[in-house]
Design an enzyme around this catalytic site. Structure first.
Site, PDB file in Angstrom:
ATOM      1  N   LYS A  47      13.066 -44.118 -18.025  1.00 55.20           N
ATOM      2  CA  LYS A  47      12.279 -42.523 -18.583  1.00 55.20           C
ATOM      3  C   LYS A  47      14.651 -41.685 -18.374  1.00 55.20           C
ATOM      4  CE  LYS A  47       9.909 -41.510 -19.879  1.00 55.20           C
ATOM      5  NZ  LYS A  47       8.753 -41.888 -21.186  1.00 55.20           N
TER       6      LYS A  47
ATOM      7  N   THR B  53       9.206 -37.229 -18.002  1.00 54.40           N
ATOM      8  CA  THR B  53       8.516 -37.543 -16.825  1.00 54.40           C
ATOM      9  C   THR B  53       8.622 -36.463 -15.591  1.00 54.40           C
ATOM     10  OG1 THR B  53       7.424 -38.455 -14.874  1.00 54.40           O
ATOM     11  CG2 THR B  53       9.089 -39.569 -16.059  1.00 54.40           C
ATOM     12  N   ASP B  54       7.893 -35.775 -14.858  1.00 54.19           N
ATOM     13  CA  ASP B  54       9.256 -35.170 -13.854  1.00 54.19           C
ATOM     14  C   ASP B  54       9.842 -36.012 -12.625  1.00 54.19           C
ATOM     15  OD1 ASP B  54       6.750 -36.008 -12.403  1.00 54.19           O
ATOM     16  OD2 ASP B  54       6.397 -34.165 -11.612  1.00 54.19           O
TER      17      ASP B  54
HETATM   18  P1  NAD Z   1       0.434 -45.795 -20.876  1.00 56.25           P
HETATM   19  O1  NAD Z   1       0.718 -47.645 -20.122  1.00 56.25           O
HETATM   20  O2  NAD Z   1      -1.448 -45.260 -20.808  1.00 56.25           O
HETATM   21  O3  NAD Z   1       0.748 -46.237 -22.167  1.00 56.25           O
HETATM   22  C1  NAD Z   1       1.384 -46.588 -22.872  1.00 56.25           C
HETATM   23  C2  NAD Z   1       1.262 -46.436 -24.645  1.00 56.25           C
HETATM   24  O4  NAD Z   1       1.995 -47.684 -24.767  1.00 56.25           O
HETATM   25  C3  NAD Z   1       0.038 -48.050 -24.555  1.00 56.25           C
HETATM   26  O5  NAD Z   1      -0.644 -47.884 -25.184  1.00 56.25           O
HETATM   27  C4  NAD Z   1       1.101 -48.874 -25.308  1.00 56.25           C
HETATM   28  O6  NAD Z   1       0.539 -50.053 -25.408  1.00 56.25           O
HETATM   29  C5  NAD Z   1       2.395 -48.454 -25.661  1.00 56.25           C
HETATM   30  N1  NAD Z   1       3.353 -49.379 -25.050  1.00 56.25           N
HETATM   31  C6  NAD Z   1       4.105 -49.789 -24.827  1.00 56.25           C
HETATM   32  N2  NAD Z   1       5.412 -50.335 -24.929  1.00 56.25           N
HETATM   33  C7  NAD Z   1       5.008 -50.291 -25.993  1.00 56.25           C
HETATM   34  C8  NAD Z   1       6.054 -50.907 -27.652  1.00 56.25           C
HETATM   35  N3  NAD Z   1       7.069 -51.702 -27.447  1.00 56.25           N
HETATM   36  N4  NAD Z   1       6.115 -50.379 -29.093  1.00 56.25           N
HETATM   37  C9  NAD Z   1       5.009 -49.088 -28.869  1.00 56.25           C
HETATM   38  N5  NAD Z   1       3.645 -49.264 -28.205  1.00 56.25           N
HETATM   39  C10 NAD Z   1       4.202 -49.696 -26.555  1.00 56.25           C
HETATM   40  O7  NAD Z   1       0.642 -44.542 -20.001  1.00 56.25           O
HETATM   41  P2  NAD Z   1       0.954 -42.914 -20.229  1.00 56.25           P
HETATM   42  O8  NAD Z   1       0.666 -42.580 -19.362  1.00 56.25           O
HETATM   43  O9  NAD Z   1      -0.203 -42.329 -21.539  1.00 56.25           O
HETATM   44  O10 NAD Z   1       2.546 -42.504 -20.684  1.00 56.25           O
HETATM   45  C11 NAD Z   1       2.683 -42.027 -22.220  1.00 56.25           C
HETATM   46  C12 NAD Z   1       3.997 -41.530 -22.189  1.00 56.25           C
HETATM   47  O11 NAD Z   1       3.531 -40.013 -21.084  1.00 56.25           O
HETATM   48  C13 NAD Z   1       5.072 -42.315 -21.480  1.00 56.25           C
HETATM   49  O12 NAD Z   1       6.074 -41.486 -21.564  1.00 56.25           O
HETATM   50  C14 NAD Z   1       5.076 -41.228 -19.757  1.00 56.25           C
HETATM   51  O13 NAD Z   1       6.512 -41.577 -18.951  1.00 56.25           O
HETATM   52  C15 NAD Z   1       5.258 -40.649 -19.803  1.00 56.25           C
HETATM   53  N6  NAD Z   1       4.534 -39.464 -19.466  1.00 56.25           N
HETATM   54  C16 NAD Z   1       2.953 -39.907 -17.869  1.00 56.25           C
HETATM   55  C17 NAD Z   1       2.450 -39.116 -17.420  1.00 56.25           C
HETATM   56  C18 NAD Z   1       1.212 -39.839 -16.516  1.00 56.25           C
HETATM   57  O14 NAD Z   1       0.923 -39.242 -15.502  1.00 56.25           O
HETATM   58  N7  NAD Z   1       0.711 -40.736 -17.344  1.00 56.25           N
HETATM   59  C19 NAD Z   1       3.083 -38.079 -16.584  1.00 56.25           C
HETATM   60  C20 NAD Z   1       4.392 -37.923 -17.420  1.00 56.25           C
HETATM   61  C21 NAD Z   1       5.116 -38.026 -18.635  1.00 56.25           C
END
Ligand code: NAD
Ligand code: TYD
Length: 359
Positions: free
Chosen positions: A165, A135-136
């Site tokens: 992160k 993430t940023d």
């Molecule tokens: P989210 O919270 O919607 O989904 C996270 C998923 O990870 C869920 O399905 C959850 O069940 C699973 N999970 C959590 N703990 C776990 C574990 N111990 N073992 C296995 N699975 C597990 O998150 P998202 O928004 O889809 O983000 C996904 C990734 O992208 C993350 O790493 C986040 O940091 C990164 N990210 C998100 C954004 C955003 O705007 N949402 C932006 C940049 C980066």
């Protein structure tokens, strides 16, 4: 065929990525490892473009035995690592689980990859890749006239989420420099689109507005995020994972930076148009300014020149159209909302995060 381990593939971005990848690359088989926490749901994996190339495994990225079994059975050559605790507000209430999943979980995956790819050498080194989705928010916050984040901006995380992160990014990079593990990292701005859990700004505002509940804007609503449609992010991730240079980081963003209040007002006017007869029209009447998030990052902005120049990627969705499509998706999918609300802790979370927040 590539054999891809996707972690967190039942969450928002991970599930969109699986839909996108099955549609766009016939040469991949996917194993999806997800713990199905409150944020993950099998509802997100309905109607996949090609079910036969997707295998779901319920389990945690902290379970080393399980990960080793998956690597061995499926001859994994590519990891695309999404699994994480992802919500800043939850990290303020309960930071410990962010360390367990985001830091220890990432470390556990790296150790498995090191064993199979570097010690047992199950594949030629040039055929494997560990892509870490970040993430940023690891870069901290920007003052009004500071230049955008870029790949060599110093890390300065400010929330427990961002700190966890940042820590995981450091481990991923260290496995490249120390052991030679072929890694890439992408640091992306805020995503929006279908299947986002309704604790995050955009889906929360849509669902509250439709139901006539207050729209809780933190502080003065002038905080700035850079917004990217989720499919654009999925495309960027796959480009970096397959064509990005080993050991490199790529910044990803949407080149859209409205203040939060503008996002909320745009959602309100979309709903006014789509539901002119709603008793809550005009929906702006529901906007309620509430107590700010502690340590709230004021502004994010991110430069995408590197991924554009090296890999030819740029966002293809415009924010106005993307928001319209997203609002329509939530209106058209009441069964998804009902299922997600039932199987998660959403109502308890709403009480916890908003119940005692002063207007
Ligand atoms: P989210 O919270 O919607 O989904 C996270 C998923 O990870 C869920 O399905 C959850 O069940 C699973 N999970 C959590 N703990 C776990 C574990 N111990 N073992 C296995 N699975 C597990 O998150 P998202 O928004 O889809 O983000 C996904 C990734 O992208 C993350 O790493 C986040 O940091 C990164 N990210 C998100 C954004 C955003 O705007 N949402 C932006 C940049 C980066
Ligand atoms: P969010 O979707 O939680 O993403 P992040 O904190 O990772 O950027 O929040 C986006 C922005 O919206 C952020 O500045 C906080 C703000 N926000 C509100 O004003 N009210 C809310 O109820 C929520 C959830 C977020």
């Amino acid at each position: 065929m590539k054999s891809v381990l996707v972690t967190g593939g039942a969450g928002f971005i991970g599930s969109n990525f699986i839909h996108w990848l099955l549609k766009h690359d016939p040469e991949v088989r996917i194993v999806n490892l997800d713990a199905l926490t409150y944020a993950g749901s099998l509802e997100n994996l309905r109607d996949l473009p090609d079910e036969s190339r997707h295998t779901f495994v319920q389990g945690s990225i902290t379970d080393r035995e399980l990960i080793d079994r998956i690597f061995a059975e499926h001859k994994i050559d590519t990891v695309v690592h999404f699994a994480a605790e992802s919500h800043v507000d939850r990290s303020i209430h309960n930071p410990g689980v962010f360390v367990d999943t985001n830091v220890v979980g990432t470390f556990t995956l790296l150790e498995a990859a090191r064993r199979f790819w570097l010690v047992e050498k199950t594949h030629p080194i040039e055929a494997v890749r560990f892509h870490h989705v970040s993430t940023d928010e690891v870069f901290g916050t920007l003052a009004p006239h500071e230049p955008p984040f870029e790949e060599d901006t110093s890390y300065a995380p400010r929330s427990p989420y961002a700190a966890s992160k940042a820590s995981s990014d450091h481990f991923v990079r260290a496995y490249n420099t120390t052991y030679g593990l072929p890694i890439t990292i992408s640091n992306c701005s805020n995503n929006y689109g279908p299947r986002q859990f309704p604790e995050k700004l955009i889906p929360l505002m849509v669902l509250n507005a439709v139901n006539g509940r207050p729209l809780p804007v933190y502080g003065d609503g002038m905080q700035i995020r850079d917004w990217l449609y989720v499919d654009d992010h999925c495309e960027a991730i796959w480009k970096v994972a397959t064509k990005g240079r080993v050991g490199e980081t790529y910044c990803v963003g949407g080149d859209n930076q409205p203040p939060n209040i503008e996002i909320v007002k745009t959602i309100c006017s979309i709903l006014d148009e789509l539901q002119p007869d709603s008793e809550f029209t005009p929906h702006e009447q529901l906007i309620t300014y509430v107590q700010d998030r502690p340590g709230h990052d004021r502004r994010y902005d991110i430069r995408i020149d590197k991924i554009h120049e090296e890999l030819g990627w740029q966002p293809s969705h415009d924010l106005a159209q993307g928001l319209l499509d997203t609002v329509k998706w939530y209106l058209d999918n009441p069964e998804w909302i009902e299922a997600i609300t039932k199987q998660s802790d959403l109502n308890t979370w709403m009480k916890k995060n908003y119940g005692e927040r002063k207007a």
